[in-house]
Enzyme design. Structure first.
Site, PDB file in Angstrom:
ATOM      1  N   GLU A  25     -11.044   1.264  -3.121  1.00 14.89           N
ATOM      2  CA  GLU A  25     -11.354   1.013  -1.727  1.00 14.89           C
ATOM      3  C   GLU A  25     -11.958   2.260  -1.085  1.00 14.89           C
ATOM      4  O   GLU A  25     -11.428   3.362  -1.260  1.00 14.89           O
ATOM      5  CB  GLU A  25     -10.048   0.612  -1.026  1.00 14.89           C
ATOM      6  CG  GLU A  25     -10.209   0.034   0.363  1.00 14.89           C
ATOM      7  CD  GLU A  25      -8.850  -0.466   0.904  1.00 14.89           C
ATOM      8  OE1 GLU A  25      -8.021  -0.959   0.100  1.00 14.89           O
ATOM      9  OE2 GLU A  25      -8.633  -0.351   2.112  1.00 14.89           O
ATOM     10  N   ASP A  52      -6.999   3.290  -3.048  1.00 10.50           N
ATOM     11  CA  ASP A  52      -7.691   3.401  -1.768  1.00 10.50           C
ATOM     12  C   ASP A  52      -7.947   4.877  -1.500  1.00 10.50           C
ATOM     13  O   ASP A  52      -7.012   5.670  -1.379  1.00 10.50           O
ATOM     14  CB  ASP A  52      -6.837   2.787  -0.653  1.00 10.50           C
ATOM     15  CG  ASP A  52      -7.559   2.759   0.690  1.00 10.50           C
ATOM     16  OD1 ASP A  52      -8.711   3.241   0.763  1.00 10.50           O
ATOM     17  OD2 ASP A  52      -6.968   2.243   1.667  1.00 10.50           O
ATOM     18  N   SER A  70       0.857  -1.172   0.000  1.00 14.82           N
ATOM     19  CA  SER A  70       0.000   0.000   0.000  1.00 14.82           C
ATOM     20  C   SER A  70       0.901   1.233   0.000  1.00 14.82           C
ATOM     21  O   SER A  70       1.702   1.420   0.910  1.00 14.82           O
ATOM     22  CB  SER A  70      -0.882  -0.027   1.258  1.00 14.82           C
ATOM     23  OG  SER A  70      -1.531   1.200   1.437  1.00 14.82           O
ATOM     24  N   LYS A 107      -9.756  -6.557   8.022  1.00 13.49           N
ATOM     25  CA  LYS A 107      -8.684  -6.300   8.983  1.00 13.49           C
ATOM     26  C   LYS A 107      -9.107  -6.915  10.305  1.00 13.49           C
ATOM     27  O   LYS A 107     -10.180  -6.561  10.829  1.00 13.49           O
ATOM     28  CB  LYS A 107      -8.463  -4.797   9.169  1.00 13.49           C
ATOM     29  CG  LYS A 107      -7.912  -4.107   7.922  1.00 13.49           C
ATOM     30  CD  LYS A 107      -7.680  -2.624   8.167  1.00 13.49           C
ATOM     31  CE  LYS A 107      -7.190  -1.958   6.882  1.00 13.49           C
ATOM     32  NZ  LYS A 107      -7.090  -0.504   7.028  1.00 13.49           N
ATOM     33  N   ASP A 135     -13.692  -0.874   3.400  1.00 15.00           N
ATOM     34  CA  ASP A 135     -12.693  -1.031   4.468  1.00 15.00           C
ATOM     35  C   ASP A 135     -13.277  -0.443   5.758  1.00 15.00           C
ATOM     36  O   ASP A 135     -13.838  -1.181   6.575  1.00 15.00           O
ATOM     37  CB  ASP A 135     -11.395  -0.325   4.039  1.00 15.00           C
ATOM     38  CG  ASP A 135     -10.345  -0.208   5.137  1.00 15.00           C
ATOM     39  OD1 ASP A 135     -10.600  -0.653   6.258  1.00 15.00           O
ATOM     40  OD2 ASP A 135      -9.247   0.351   4.880  1.00 15.00           O
ATOM     41  N   LYS A 190      -1.322  -1.015  -4.308  1.00 16.96           N
ATOM     42  CA  LYS A 190      -2.475  -0.189  -3.945  1.00 16.96           C
ATOM     43  C   LYS A 190      -1.988   1.238  -3.784  1.00 16.96           C
ATOM     44  O   LYS A 190      -1.062   1.502  -3.019  1.00 16.96           O
ATOM     45  CB  LYS A 190      -3.066  -0.736  -2.637  1.00 16.96           C
ATOM     46  CG  LYS A 190      -4.052   0.162  -1.930  1.00 16.96           C
ATOM     47  CD  LYS A 190      -4.756  -0.618  -0.830  1.00 16.96           C
ATOM     48  CE  LYS A 190      -4.803   0.169   0.472  1.00 16.96           C
ATOM     49  NZ  LYS A 190      -5.450  -0.608   1.549  1.00 16.96           N
TER      50      LYS A 190
HETATM   51  O1  OSB Z   1      -6.999   2.292   4.562  1.00 18.61           O
HETATM   52  O2  OSB Z   1      -6.162   0.319   4.338  1.00 18.61           O
HETATM   53  C1  OSB Z   1      -6.141   1.455   4.840  1.00 18.61           C
HETATM   54  C2  OSB Z   1      -2.921   1.650   6.851  1.00 18.61           C
HETATM   55  C3  OSB Z   1      -3.348   2.372   7.936  1.00 18.61           C
HETATM   56  C4  OSB Z   1      -4.650   2.803   7.993  1.00 18.61           C
HETATM   57  C5  OSB Z   1      -5.526   2.531   6.962  1.00 18.61           C
HETATM   58  C6  OSB Z   1      -5.108   1.805   5.869  1.00 18.61           C
HETATM   59  C7  OSB Z   1      -3.767   1.395   5.800  1.00 18.61           C
HETATM   60  C8  OSB Z   1      -3.265   0.686   4.631  1.00 18.61           C
HETATM   61  C9  OSB Z   1      -2.501  -0.600   4.824  1.00 18.61           C
HETATM   62  O3  OSB Z   1      -3.443   1.070   3.510  1.00 18.61           O
HETATM   63  C10 OSB Z   1      -1.023  -0.416   4.944  1.00 18.61           C
HETATM   64  C11 OSB Z   1      -0.344  -1.645   5.462  1.00 18.61           C
HETATM   65  O4  OSB Z   1      -0.521  -2.020   6.634  1.00 18.61           O
HETATM   66  O5  OSB Z   1       0.423  -2.242   4.686  1.00 18.61           O
HETATM   67 MG    MG Z   2      -8.270   1.284   3.223  1.00 19.78          MG
END
Ligand code: OSB
Ligand code: MG
Length: 635
Positions: free
Chosen positions: A486, A461, A408, A535, A511, A434
């Site tokens: 997302e 996202d 991400s 998650k 999410d 992402k």
């Molecule tokens: O929106 O998925 C999200 C990390 C912190 C808070 C929200 C998000 C994220 C990420 C994942 O995008 C990052 C990761 O842990 O690799």
């Molecule tokens: Mg997210």
């Protein structure tokens, strides 16, 4: 199947798992109109032998028309002859409802072979002559009704009892199997069973010495108010353990098979735990590069590692992943610490735990605060796997294989910088990328990546950056073969997402607003999305996550494992779950070097051909690095 002749009829004996002479044995007795099939859920395990006996007149046992054969004391005598012929000197005895009353009758008359009695939703008996007479009249009425209606109509009427109403929420295939099994019984035998084995003809075991003779555990489903009260009240007068299971009715094993399995395992192998202390270390971790989203940017993340210790000195670890600012969702680190200290930890005080799945039940009075719950709940899963001596992977019966993972990427300063960043991650082997986007920092970035990497498995996202009025703007995203977008809209919205999904081609993935299985169901029924970012902390822990995975599998949803920039503790947990067969898309699970300058665990997760291997030690498999941090007491 084995047929054994006794003084009071011939009984069918079923070995439900391959018999191993060195193993302990559980003998199971089904309920009224049930059969050995009641206990088929125990076939999944290989830790102990399971013998299920069809009671007289039921299923494959003799369809006796002899009244005497159905008297409880004669059934007990038959069972004793059966155990004698099987050379079964020692076993654990489980009885459900009517089978529970048979089990009590047997154990009271022949206490020597029974190591432990497990009663599920069984009546102990009635206290007065008047109650027994009343019960007898009622049995007579039921028998008349059976004669008049025939088996099928009688079963359908029987199932209308409030004891069974929660079963209607089960999958129709499971419910129909249950009904079918009952309808196939012989009506004459069922009538004899009803009348002769009745509660009206047994002593009240609460007035006997049964409880001083054998250790007893009583299980009820909380939705079955009557038997929950029986268990609860009796456990105050008599020495036995009482467990009540949330969201289950009379037939607990049908509605919560995993929990009942865990309880049996804990009793047989003395794996009941009690929490001695809950403590935490507070870390401040520096990110290797800033992480910028549509709502803000961070350089550093606080992470509290919770350490749960049991009275038998097993230590489990769980991570509190919430942020200091309520900008991702409303939960915050500061408040979670308070919730754990004041509301969650006290709920675990002096509680016997038979299964990590009980923690969700215990936390149920406290609303929301999923990440706080998850920090403790996941630490307790770690404890149970360690107590069994297996990795959490194995404990969950999930295969241990390298996992294809994604990365991400936060919003970058420029398109050039982004292309460089993505390119370096692709070189490292990441199979899915992402991009974080926000309004204005989106189309050009997506276009740049798509041009540079035409075949990349790419998604975006938005972390709630858009509004439904942006629908025409968002339609532009459809040209870039994005795997999904997302959380485009508000973090608590389902309705507008469903309207948006109808107008854009790109699959929406939710999410922020998925906090429970109910939320997933709502999203599916409204058509708010086609994919779910799961998650573990955002849904309150592993028990809820597993329920969501089972549902997603049935509904064939796109589902993948999301991250919260976890330290090695939470990451290792995520990797343990990531091979669950319901997942069908690479998760936000990156190597250790993508996140922090220095992690809290000894182990490092590295990328190998775009994959990461889960750890192998017991539980979540991590060792915390030595640190000179102050330890904070929670319990
Ligand atoms: O929106 O998925 C999200 C990390 C912190 C808070 C929200 C998000 C994220 C990420 C994942 O995008 C990052 C990761 O842990 O690799
Ligand atoms: Mg997210």
């Amino acid at each position: 199947m084995l047929n054994i002749q006794t003084n009071y009829g011939t009984y069918a004996i079923h070995h439900l798992v391959d018999l191993k002479s060195a193993n302990k044995t559980l003998v199971c007795l089904h309920g009224f109109m049930g059969s050995f099939k009641t206990f088929e859920f125990l076939k999944k395990q290989t830790d102990y032998n399971v013998i299920a006996i069809d009671l007289i007149g039921h299923s494959f046992s003799e369809q006796s028309s002899n009244k005497e054969d159905y008297q409880l004391k004669h059934i007990a005598e038959s069972l004793e002859q059966i155990f004698d012929k099987l050379n079964l000197d020692e076993f654990y005895l489980l009885g459900y409802s009517y089978g529970g009353r048979v089990a009590m009758t047997y154990a009271y008359s022949y206490p020597n072979r029974v190591k432990h009695l497990i009663l599920e939703s069984a009546s102990f008996g009635l206290s007065t002559e008047e109650e027994r007479n009343g019960r007898h009249l009622n049995d007579q009425k039921q028998a008349d009704s059976l004669a008049k209606l025939g088996m099928k109509e009688f079963v359908l009427k029987w199932q209308k009892s409030s004891l069974f109403s929660s079963q209607k929420l089960l999958d129709t295939s499971i419910y129909e199997k249950e009904i079918h099994q009952k309808i196939n019984q012989n009506p004459i035998c069922m009538s004899l069973s009803l009348l002769e084995s009745s509660v009206a003809h047994q002593p009240n075991y609460l007035e006997t010495s049964l409880f001083d003779m054998i250790p007893i555990t009583y299980i009820s489903g909380k939705l079955d108010v009557k038997y929950t009260e029986i268990g609860q009240k009796s456990a105050i007068i008599k020495q036995f353990d009482f467990i009540t299971i949330e969201e289950a009715g009379h037939c607990v094993h049908l509605e919560k098979p995993e929990l009942v399995m865990d309880i049996i395992f804990a009793i047989l192998f003395k794996k009941i735990i009690e929490i001695k202390s809950i403590k935490a270390y507070e870390y401040e971790l520096d990110l290797v590069s800033p992480f910028k989203t549509s709502y803000g940017e961070i350089n550093q993340k606080k992470a509290d590692i919770f350490i749960v210790e049991t009275t038998n000195l097993i230590t489990g670890y769980g991570e509190l992943v919430s942020f200091e600012t309520p900008d991702y969702i409303e939960e915050t680190l500061q408040n979670d610490r308070y919730i754990i200290k004041e509301h969650l930890a006290p709920l675990l005080k002096n509680k016997k735990l038979y299964s990590p799945r009980q923690v969700r039940d215990l936390f149920m009075p406290i609303k929301g605060n999923q990440m706080a719950k998850s920090a403790i709940e996941t630490a307790i899963w770690d404890v149970f796997a360690k107590d069994k001596g297996v990795s959490l992977n194995e404990y969950l019966d999930i295969s241990k294989q390298p996992i294809s993972v994604g990365v991400s990427i936060g919003i970058q300063e420029s398109e050039e910088k982004l292309v460089k960043t993505v390119s370096s991650y692709i070189e490292q082997g990441y199979t899915r990328v992402k991009l974080k986007v926000s309004k204005g920092q989106d189309i050009e970035y997506i276009k740049a990546i798509r041009t540079a990497f035409p075949d990349l498995n790419l998604m975006v996202d938005a972390n709630s950056a858009y509004h439904l009025s942006d629908v025409d703007y968002l339609k532009q995203f459809d040209s870039y073969q994005l795997a999904m977008i997302e959380q485009p809209l508000d973090s608590s919205d389902f309705y507008e997402h469903s309207l948006l999904q109808k107008q854009i081609k790109t699959s929406i993935c939710l999410d922020e607003n998925i906090r429970s299985l109910d939320d997933v169901k709502l999203a599916v029924h409204l058509g708010s999305c086609q994919g779910i970012n799961l998650k573990i902390p955002r849904v309150g822990g592993l028990t809820e996550a597993l329920d969501i995975l089972n549902y997603a599998k049935k509904k064939q949803l796109i589902i993948w494992l999301g991250g919260m920039l976890e330290s090695g503790v939470g990451r290792s947990l995520n990797l343990m779950l990531a091979n669950h067969s319901a997942f069908n898309f690479p998760g936000d699970l990156s190597a250790s070097n993508r996140y922090y300058q220095e992690d809290v665990i000894e182990e490092t997760f590295t990328l190998n051909n775009g994959q990461i291997m889960p750890l192998s030690n017991t539980g979540i498999g991590i060792r915390l690095k030595n640190n000179n941090k102050k330890i904070i007491n929670y319990l």
